[in-house]
Design an enzyme around this catalytic site. Structure first.
Site, PDB file in Angstrom:
ATOM      1  N   LYS A 192       0.766  -1.282   0.124  1.00 17.62           N
ATOM      2  CA  LYS A 192       0.157  -0.016  -0.015  1.00 17.62           C
ATOM      3  C   LYS A 192       0.834   1.241   0.184  1.00 17.62           C
ATOM      4  O   LYS A 192       1.395   1.484   0.922  1.00 17.62           O
ATOM      5  CB  LYS A 192      -0.785   0.036   1.118  1.00 17.62           C
ATOM      6  CG  LYS A 192      -1.980   0.940   0.913  1.00 17.62           C
ATOM      7  CD  LYS A 192      -2.701   1.736   2.097  1.00 17.62           C
ATOM      8  CE  LYS A 192      -2.210   2.833   2.450  1.00 17.62           C
ATOM      9  NZ  LYS A 192      -2.095   4.082   1.552  1.00 17.62           N
ATOM     10  N   THR A 247       4.964   8.440  13.481  1.00 14.05           N
ATOM     11  CA  THR A 247       5.273   7.527  14.789  1.00 14.05           C
ATOM     12  C   THR A 247       3.746   7.386  15.128  1.00 14.05           C
ATOM     13  O   THR A 247       3.318   6.570  15.764  1.00 14.05           O
ATOM     14  CB  THR A 247       6.085   8.237  15.967  1.00 14.05           C
ATOM     15  OG1 THR A 247       7.397   8.369  15.473  1.00 14.05           O
ATOM     16  CG2 THR A 247       5.940   7.639  17.303  1.00 14.05           C
ATOM     17  N   GLY A 250       2.119   4.891  13.352  1.00 12.77           N
ATOM     18  CA  GLY A 250       3.119   3.579  13.591  1.00 12.77           C
ATOM     19  C   GLY A 250       2.404   3.154  14.848  1.00 12.77           C
ATOM     20  O   GLY A 250       2.098   1.778  15.070  1.00 12.77           O
ATOM     21  N   CYS A 301      12.968  10.912   7.089  1.00 13.70           N
ATOM     22  CA  CYS A 301      13.085  10.387   8.466  1.00 13.70           C
ATOM     23  C   CYS A 301      14.379  10.789   9.277  1.00 13.70           C
ATOM     24  O   CYS A 301      14.192  10.884  10.399  1.00 13.70           O
ATOM     25  CB  CYS A 301      12.511   9.156   8.621  1.00 13.70           C
ATOM     26  SG  CYS A 301      13.200   7.902   7.737  1.00 13.70           S
ATOM     27  N   GLU A 400       9.379  16.463  14.855  1.00 14.09           N
ATOM     28  CA  GLU A 400       9.773  16.170  13.640  1.00 14.09           C
ATOM     29  C   GLU A 400       9.137  17.282  12.833  1.00 14.09           C
ATOM     30  O   GLU A 400       7.912  17.174  12.850  1.00 14.09           O
ATOM     31  CB  GLU A 400       9.736  14.990  13.235  1.00 14.09           C
ATOM     32  CG  GLU A 400       9.863  14.556  11.837  1.00 14.09           C
ATOM     33  CD  GLU A 400       9.806  13.056  11.455  1.00 14.09           C
ATOM     34  OE1 GLU A 400       8.753  12.487  11.621  1.00 14.09           O
ATOM     35  OE2 GLU A 400      10.716  12.445  10.965  1.00 14.09           O
TER      36      GLU A 400
HETATM   37  P1  ADP Z   1       3.138  11.154   6.647  1.00 14.13           P
HETATM   38  O1  ADP Z   1       2.407  11.779   8.133  1.00 14.13           O
HETATM   39  O2  ADP Z   1       4.411  11.332   6.509  1.00 14.13           O
HETATM   40  O3  ADP Z   1       2.048  11.498   5.571  1.00 14.13           O
HETATM   41  P2  ADP Z   1       1.910   8.691   7.532  1.00 14.13           P
HETATM   42  O4  ADP Z   1       2.235   7.976   8.724  1.00 14.13           O
HETATM   43  O5  ADP Z   1       0.554   9.367   7.724  1.00 14.13           O
HETATM   44  O6  ADP Z   1       2.936   9.621   6.905  1.00 14.13           O
HETATM   45  O7  ADP Z   1       1.549   7.604   6.297  1.00 14.13           O
HETATM   46  C1  ADP Z   1       2.560   6.524   5.831  1.00 14.13           C
HETATM   47  C2  ADP Z   1       1.611   5.772   5.383  1.00 14.13           C
HETATM   48  O8  ADP Z   1       0.595   5.049   6.252  1.00 14.13           O
HETATM   49  C3  ADP Z   1       0.656   5.769   4.113  1.00 14.13           C
HETATM   50  O9  ADP Z   1       0.703   4.680   3.165  1.00 14.13           O
HETATM   51  C4  ADP Z   1      -0.706   6.134   4.675  1.00 14.13           C
HETATM   52  O10 ADP Z   1      -1.738   6.002   3.919  1.00 14.13           O
HETATM   53  C5  ADP Z   1      -0.586   4.771   5.696  1.00 14.13           C
HETATM   54  N1  ADP Z   1      -1.714   5.336   6.728  1.00 14.13           N
HETATM   55  C6  ADP Z   1      -2.040   6.403   7.308  1.00 14.13           C
HETATM   56  N2  ADP Z   1      -2.825   6.056   8.640  1.00 14.13           N
HETATM   57  C7  ADP Z   1      -3.016   4.878   8.468  1.00 14.13           C
HETATM   58  C8  ADP Z   1      -3.622   3.717   9.375  1.00 14.13           C
HETATM   59  N3  ADP Z   1      -4.581   4.200  10.378  1.00 14.13           N
HETATM   60  N4  ADP Z   1      -3.511   2.360   9.128  1.00 14.13           N
HETATM   61  C9  ADP Z   1      -2.606   2.048   8.223  1.00 14.13           C
HETATM   62  N5  ADP Z   1      -2.026   2.853   7.335  1.00 14.13           N
HETATM   63  C10 ADP Z   1      -2.096   4.169   7.591  1.00 14.13           C
END
Ligand code: ADP
Length: 498
Positions: A192, A247, A250, A301, A400
């Protein structure tokens, strides 16, 4: 300004429908939904992409499971190597096309995309292509209390179906960080990409398809975090999730994964300290500090976002750093002279701009940058920015930012410095610039970070482990460490009693 012309095959790619790839078939989202992808340099829509939801996730996981237990399982290690080498060659052969797609959706300068990210991606796949025939178990001299003669050996098996959730800052190479070990170990995957940058992942999966991997080995789900990522993270048919991103997300993924106790690897945020000692080669250290924060518009990062400079060389470093910032040509990534592109999205530009406002309110001194560059009214552009003397408690010194913004702080006592450098919830990377061997090794050992760079920054190699201490992540990617993360170890006992 000499613009790189779009290749005809890139234009043709942009114009066609962009679908999901499930079980070897390209298909629309089950509910027919789509979303648009924007060029961050122009804010124009460049493509429409399938917007996956739970039904699509279910289908992709089922397709991965199916081939894991059948066709993909039959593929020998040497054949996996052959397929992966073919993929690495295909990536290189399409470097210009992939590079243009990355620049169009992510914004980064074309050279960084084509000569940097695409080449790195091919190298990662090529490195992992060497692994399939080298994932070995062992025989273990056990001592059963019964005295029964016993043979004990271990088997290494693919962990199963892997969800690979990647971010937008390195939209192609991040796919390889996860697909490399997944393919090498014989796992099946659901990939994804981030909603901001799905296009290069789609093109990569087209190349994977053309290489002849069995249907279902790699499935692609494009869409948003909450609608597509979350059901993937919670899916009971997924055995492992590998995530790179914030994070905050995560943490959500780790929580969702507990439903079926998925294996989880997380590569998260950072606020990395970069330390300049008084004896350092000043020109080299200043260039390293500038590249460490401004590369990829600071959307890395491991960005060197906290710069600790010894009192005695502060003025020199500030001069050099400002002159490197001034030399950057901010502009569209496809313009030949651009060295810094736009931030990835309006949302990211807002977030970073918010930090700039807060920094001013918190009393940091703006040394340079901090504005939208003149003449770039559309697009998410921002000047490379240097702040001085933020307090250790200021937001720009702790959080960050994920933009081209460095906070410079001075130091004089080395023990206190190490404490300050480690005083962060993150622990992804750290660096130091010195010619003093004793200091280099002593400080490197004290820093709480997964990567420590001495007289360099952002050196990452597929053979060497990468990951974070503290809230920067769980586990290590790359190298032999990551093979463990994509395999289960089975211990087999065979009684040799007569
Ligand atoms: P950023 O804050 O740098 O945009 P994210 O951590 O939001 O990065 O997103 C990184 C990836 O995680 C993307 O592919 C995003 O669609 C996905 N993502 C965002 N929220 C969720 C979630 N709740 N569960 C699984 N994947 C997610």
């Amino acid at each position: 300004m000499n613009n790189t012309q779009l290749l005809p095959q890139v234009q043709a790619f942009l114009d066609k429908p962009h679908q999901l790839f499930i079980g070897g078939q390209w298909c629309a989202a089950a509910d027919g939904g789509t979303f648009t992808v924007e060029n961050p340099a122009t804010t124009q829509v460049i493509a429409e992409v399938a917007d996956a939801a739970e039904d699509d996730v279910n289908a992709a996981v089922a397709a991965a499971r199916d081939t894991l237990d059948t066709e993909w399982k039959q593929v020998s290690p040497s054949e996996r190597t052959r397929l992966m080498l073919r993929l690495a060659d295909a990536i290189e052969a399409h470097a210009e096309e992939l590079g243009q797609i990355i620049t169009l959706e992510n914004g980064k300068p074309y050279t960084n995309a084509q000569q940097g990210e695409v080449r790195i991606t091919a190298n990662i796949i090529r490195y992992f292509a060497g692994w399939p025939s080298k994932i070995e178990g062992s025989t273990i001299p056990v001592s059963p209390s019964s005295g029964e003669p016993m043979l004990n050996y271990t088997l290494r098996e693919p962990v199963g179906v892997c969800a690979l959730v990647v971010p937008w800052n390195f939209p192609l190479s991040m796919c390889a960080w996860k697909l490399g070990p997944a393919l090498a170990t014989g796992c099946a995957s659901v990939l994804k990409p981030a909603e901001q940058t799905p296009l290069v992942a789609i093109r990569l999966v087209e190349l994977i398809e053309a290489c002849g991997f069995p249907a279902g080995t790699v499935n692609l789900i494009t869409g948003f975090g909450a609608k597509a990522g979350a059901p993937l993270a919670a899916h009971p048919g997924v055995d492992k999730i590998a995530f790179t991103g914030s994070t905050q997300v995560g943490r959500l993924i780790a929580q969702a994964a507990t439903g079926n106790m998925k294996k989880v690897s997380l590569e998260l945020g950072g606020k990395s300290p970069n330390i300049i000692l008084p004896d350092a080669d000043i020109k080299r250290a200043a260039k390293g500090a500038a590249d460490g924060i401004f590369y990829n518009q600071g959307q890395v990062c491991t960005a060197a976002s906290r710069l600790y400079v010894h009192d005695s060389v502060l003025d020199q470093i500030l001069d050099e750093l400002s002159s490197h910032a001034a030399k950057h040509v901010v502009g569209p990534g496809l313009a030949a002279d651009t060295t810094m592109g736009p931030l990835v999205s309006a949302a990211q530009h807002r977030t970073v701009s918010g930090y700039l406002e807060r920094a001013a309110n918190e009393g940091a001194e703006l040394i340079c940058g901090g504005q939208r560059p003149e003449g770039l009214e559309t697009g998410h552009f921002l000047e490379p920015t240097v702040f001085l003397d933020a307090s250790e408690q200021a937001c720009i010194a702790r959080e960050e930012i994920f933009g081209p913004v460095v906070t410079v702080m001075s130091w004089s006592d080395v023990d206190e410095l190490v404490h300050r450098a480690n005083n962060t919830p993150y622990g992804l990377a750290a660096g130091l610039w010195t010619n003093d061997l004793r200091q280099a090794h002593t400080i490197a050992a004290e820093l709480k970070a997964g990567s420590v760079w001495v007289n360099c920054w952002n050196v990452v190699d597929p053979a060497s482990p990468f990951g974070g201490y503290k809230q920067s992540g769980w586990g290590r990617e790359m190298g032999k460490n990551v093979i463990d993360a994509y395999t289960e170890t089975k211990s087999v006992f065979v009684s040799l009693a007569g």
